[in-house]
Design an enzyme around this catalytic site. Sequence first.
Site: not given
Ligand code: AMP
Length: 190
Positions: A14, A89, A128, A134, A146
């Site tokens: 993404k 999400r 990654r 991260r 996740r």
């Molecule tokens: P990402 O970079 O999109 O993989 O997001 C990293 C982490 O941020 C996720 O595993 C969640 O813990 C949190 N996170 C990101 N977007 C959301 C969302 N829309 N709702 C809840 N938690 C989020």
Amino acid sequence: MKYFILFGPPGAGKGTQAAKMKEKYSLRHISTGDLLRKEIAEETELGKMAKSLTDNGNLVPDEIVIGMIRNVLDSDRTAKGFLLDGFPRTEAQAVALDRMLKERGSEVTSVLSLMIDDDEVVRRIKKRAEIENRADDADEATIRNRVRTYHEKTEPVINHYKSTGKYNEVNGTGSIEEVFGTLCGIIDRL
Ligand code: AMP
């Protein structure tokens, strides 16, 4: 105003595709994951609360991320369009987004869903982890959590959009350019 949603499991690409789409279509890119990582790095109250949740691969409460999205939508009234990456999400987030866009006299333009299987998710995130630093990419148990969270809470959001005719599935396993080409094909046909 156009509102695109880039959907898919963690590691589906993404962020990579969002950067290219943002460039090509002059969209304002909003990644809730990036916004949360910024709060965590700056050690804000929100960041402190979000850290243990994101570190363990759990979702941050809906009200928090919905508020973050509302702030960006309110602060940028000049954008040509928005590209939401990692939001919504949960079903509650999708419902809140519909409401926020309706208040603005608009609606979701298109949902672009990148499909990859669970083993590929784990493989890509481990790769990654060697490049980015991260915390939530670091160990396999967190990555698996996740993936589980994606299936339990996020995948059902697909049904929210399927009936609208705006939901598009894209095979996420091709090369970056192949996947981008497919995404552009969908956007250009709109
Ligand atoms: P990402 O970079 O999109 O993989 O997001 C990293 C982490 O941020 C996720 O595993 C969640 O813990 C949190 N996170 C990101 N977007 C959301 C969302 N829309 N709702 C809840 N938690 C989020």
